[in-house]
Design a protein around this motif. Structure first.
Motif, short mmCIF file in Angstrom:
data_model
loop_
_atom_site.label_atom_id
_atom_site.label_comp_id
_atom_site.label_asym_id
_atom_site.label_seq_id
_atom_site.Cartn_x
_atom_site.Cartn_y
_atom_site.Cartn_z
N MET A 1 28.05 -9.91 -58.48
CA MET A 1 27.53 -10.82 -57.47
C MET A 1 27.04 -10.05 -56.26
N ILE A 2 25.90 -10.49 -55.69
CA ILE A 2 25.40 -9.92 -54.43
C ILE A 2 25.48 -11.02 -53.38
N PHE A 3 26.22 -10.75 -52.31
CA PHE A 3 26.49 -11.73 -51.26
C PHE A 3 26.19 -11.08 -49.93
N SER A 4 24.93 -11.20 -49.50
CA SER A 4 24.51 -10.48 -48.31
C SER A 4 23.19 -11.01 -47.79
N PRO A 5 22.99 -10.96 -46.46
CA PRO A 5 21.64 -11.19 -45.93
C PRO A 5 20.72 -10.06 -46.40
N ASN A 6 19.43 -10.20 -46.18
CA ASN A 6 18.48 -9.15 -46.54
C ASN A 6 18.85 -7.84 -45.86
N SER A 7 18.71 -6.75 -46.60
CA SER A 7 18.97 -5.42 -46.03
C SER A 7 18.36 -4.37 -46.94
N LEU A 8 18.31 -3.14 -46.46
CA LEU A 8 17.80 -2.03 -47.26
C LEU A 8 18.71 -1.74 -48.45
N SER A 9 19.95 -2.20 -48.38
CA SER A 9 20.90 -2.00 -49.48
C SER A 9 20.56 -2.89 -50.68
N TRP A 10 19.92 -4.03 -50.42
CA TRP A 10 19.66 -5.02 -51.48
C TRP A 10 18.95 -4.43 -52.70
N PRO A 11 17.77 -3.83 -52.55
CA PRO A 11 17.08 -3.33 -53.75
C PRO A 11 17.86 -2.24 -54.46
N VAL A 12 18.59 -1.42 -53.73
CA VAL A 12 19.38 -0.35 -54.35
C VAL A 12 20.48 -0.94 -55.22
N VAL A 13 21.18 -1.94 -54.69
CA VAL A 13 22.26 -2.60 -55.43
C VAL A 13 21.70 -3.39 -56.61
#
Length: 612
Positions: A84-96
């Motif tokens: 699960m990905i539970f986060s606002p938009n960030s630079l980490s998003w595409p990496v995860v």
């Protein structure tokens, strides 16, 4: 015999591989390319700090994350498991996201505004185990685990924190929040020391395995190879040029509209993709252009980043156009780089489009006009405004998403049409079971093809109600088709107002809303049906927002405004479309994060008002 319509466009070949391979794949024959573009090209940029990831860096980091997820004794993720990905938009998003896909995992994307109870439902329903969580949301995840009865030591093993600091990719560091201290972070995965030699392969029929599990209104769709969804849409999409165009990504990545920007630009996912993820994380990459990432919408920063990064293309929702129409920040920054605005998820009135176009044109030093691409969503209907032309497309989450698109050459001649059927798809217009609509007559639009979802996750009943045994998806939208193969959507089947219970007296809320938005004093509008016991029928009732609320100083002003709107509307529609349920002035139309009108809230509001 069913009357089946086929696309007039030639079939499009579909790449039978995974999302990761399609977007980030490399070849010994072209070692400098990642996907179809040079690895040194920018892929994602953090708007606030300017920290940048190139295409080659994204691939490298994703393979490192994939290795850590599958090789760690503590994490031990296996192909096909759900994270699960539970986060606002960030630079980490595409990496995860792409690190998980490279490891062969499935991703479920959770709304970052969820409460522990809401998150608990999605976590259990999707079958997730690991959770990637933003630093500021750690407390929500641990409360979810507490409600699930998961011991704290086990909960800590299932969490990977997406910290605010970007030092792991050469950006600035940040002080760690107390709740996140001592927990594993994304930076720990990146620095674990290993790296996958290559991504998990999903070739041939395996490319149809589900990779994204995205939720909307409490249900989750599962899809086939999303490459098909991207490839059949690419030809009509406004041309994007590597090295020249940049896209601003502030729509939530957990939503299909935002993910598309992430994915549409990249081109590979599975059915459960949300627009945010698909069109912001994928599609720009597919086209070789970078995405400047904002964590959330802020009107001043929105305008400032357009100026700072010379943004050319933005995916928006109608409420953002309202900001562009009136917010003073528009006058404080250089917006001249803007070429295309693509609005989706909810209806967009031509009056608002004209207002924004004129304001942005006034702020430009160039002769070319802004392109406003509008999404009128009976489900997820996309309209494209090109200068003074309106180019329309149509689709739903369940169809990954687009099924129709109006060619630019026909934009004036076929104004109001959603266009022609996209390649590789079939369509029917069904009146009743076993009965087909004749040419020009309305019927429920049914779609069949490779982009139609497999079904709703863990909901066989809903799947059975929506997809026939021979593969036809019932869109729930009422449409017509003319002799040249152009389709026109009337409204949502479930939202049509049945005045006097006669088929010839069906009233489409979207039609009335579009009309109301042309009233000079109406900034926003919504129409619902209310039942009248005395008349034994449904009546159209409008809720409207005044364009200049300061003018409604006393109740008499509000009553006069409501009466003016009522009279103005009745002068422009057939009698069965009269707003016999009344006109009510309110401060704001309730809408979802994606801009869809929350009609259920208005119906509840109307029930209370009509009891008085």
């Amino acid at each position: 015999t069913p009357k089946i319509y086929h696309s007039s466009l030639p079939p499009t070949p579909i790449d039978p591989s995974s999302v990761f391979t399609h977007l980030w794949g490399v070849s010994p024959a072209n070692p400098g390319l990642v996907g179809s573009y040079p690895g040194h090209l920018k892929a994602y940029i953090d708007a606030e700090t300017g920290t940048t990831l190139t295409r080659a860096q994204v691939r490298d980091l994703a393979l490192r994350v994939g290795w850590a997820l599958t090789s760690s004794n503590d994490l031990g993720a296996r192909r096909g498991e759900v994270v699960m990905i539970f986060s606002p938009n960030s630079l980490s998003w595409p990496v995860v996201l792409f690190g998980s896909v490279a490891a062969g995992l499935r991703c479920t994307l959770a709304n970052s505004a969820y409460t522990p109870k809401e998150l608990k439902f999605q976590y259990e329903d999707s079958g997730a185990r690991l959770v990637f969580v933003a630093e500021e949301l750690v407390h929500v995840v641990f409360e979810m685990f507490r409600q699930l009865g998961v011991p704290e030591h086990e909960a800590r093993r299932r969490v990977v924190v997406l910290a605010n600091g970007l030092e792991w990719v050469g950006g600035p560091s940040a002080t760690r929040a107390d709740a996140a201290k001592g927990l594993r972070t994304l930076a720990d995965l990146v620095r674990a020391g290993g790296k996958l030699d290559h991504e998990e392969r999903f070739d041939g029929d395996q490319a149809n395995e589900t990779v994204y599990l995205c939720y909307s209104s409490g249900v989750c769709t599962t899809h086939f190879n999303i490459n098909a969804a991207q490839e059949i849409l690419r030809p009509p999409f406004p041309k994007l040029y590597p090295g020249k165009d940049l896209m601003l990504g502030m729509l939530p990545f957990y939503h299909i509209y935002g993910t598309s920007a992430l994915i549409l630009l990249m081109g590979l996912t599975e059915y459960s993709i949300t627009i945010g993820m698909v069109e912001l994380l994928h599609f720009p990459i597919l086209c070789g252009i970078p995405v400047v990432i904002m964590p959330r919408f802020d009107p001043v920063k929105f305008c400032a980043y357009i100026d700072q990064y010379m943004i050319t293309t933005i995916l928006i929702v109608p409420p953002i156009l309202l900001v562009l129409a009136s917010h003073p920040a528009v006058d404080n920054y250089d917006m001249s780089s803007l070429k295309t605005l693509i609005s989706g998820a909810a209806p967009l009135g031509s009056g608002l489009v004209d207002q924004v176009t004129k304001r942005l044109r006034f702020r430009r030093n160039r002769k070319d006009d802004v392109v406003i691409s509008q999404g009128i969503s009976y489900c997820d209907l996309h309209l494209l405004f090109v200068a003074d032309l309106v180019i329309i497309g149509y689709g739903l989450t369940e169809t990954s998403p687009s099924t129709h698109f109006l060619p630019v050459s026909d934009a004036v001649r076929k104004v109001g049409s959603i266009g022609i059927l996209l390649p590789n798809l079939e369509a029917r217009l069904v009146v009743d079971v076993g009965a087909e609509a004749n040419e020009g007559e309305p019927g429920e639009l049914w779609i069949r093809g490779p982009t139609v979802m497999k079904g709703y996750l863990n909901n066989a009943a809903a799947t059975k109600d929506s997809i026939t045994p021979d593969g036809w998806f019932k869109t729930g939208d009422i449409a017509t088709r003319d002799s040249e193969g152009f389709y026109y959507v009337v409204d949502r089947k479930k939202e049509l107002i049945k005045y006097k219970a006669l088929k010839r007296h069906l009233v489409a809320p979207a039609e009335l809303e579009g009309l109301l938005l042309n009233h000079p004093d109406v900034a926003d509008a919504a129409v619902i049906g209310v039942y009248s016991e005395s008349r034994a029928t449904e009546l159209p009732r409008a809720y409207v927002v005044h364009a200049h609320p300061e003018r409604l100083k006393i109740q008499a002003d509000k009553v006069a405004f409501q009466q003016d709107v009522l009279k103005w509307t009745h002068e422009r529609v057939a009698r069965h479309k009269f707003l016999r349920g009344g006109v009510v002035a309110i401060d704001i139309i309730p809408k979802s994060a994606s801009g869809k009108i929350l009609r259920r809230e208005l119906r509840e509001k109307a029930k209370v008002e009509l009891k008085r």
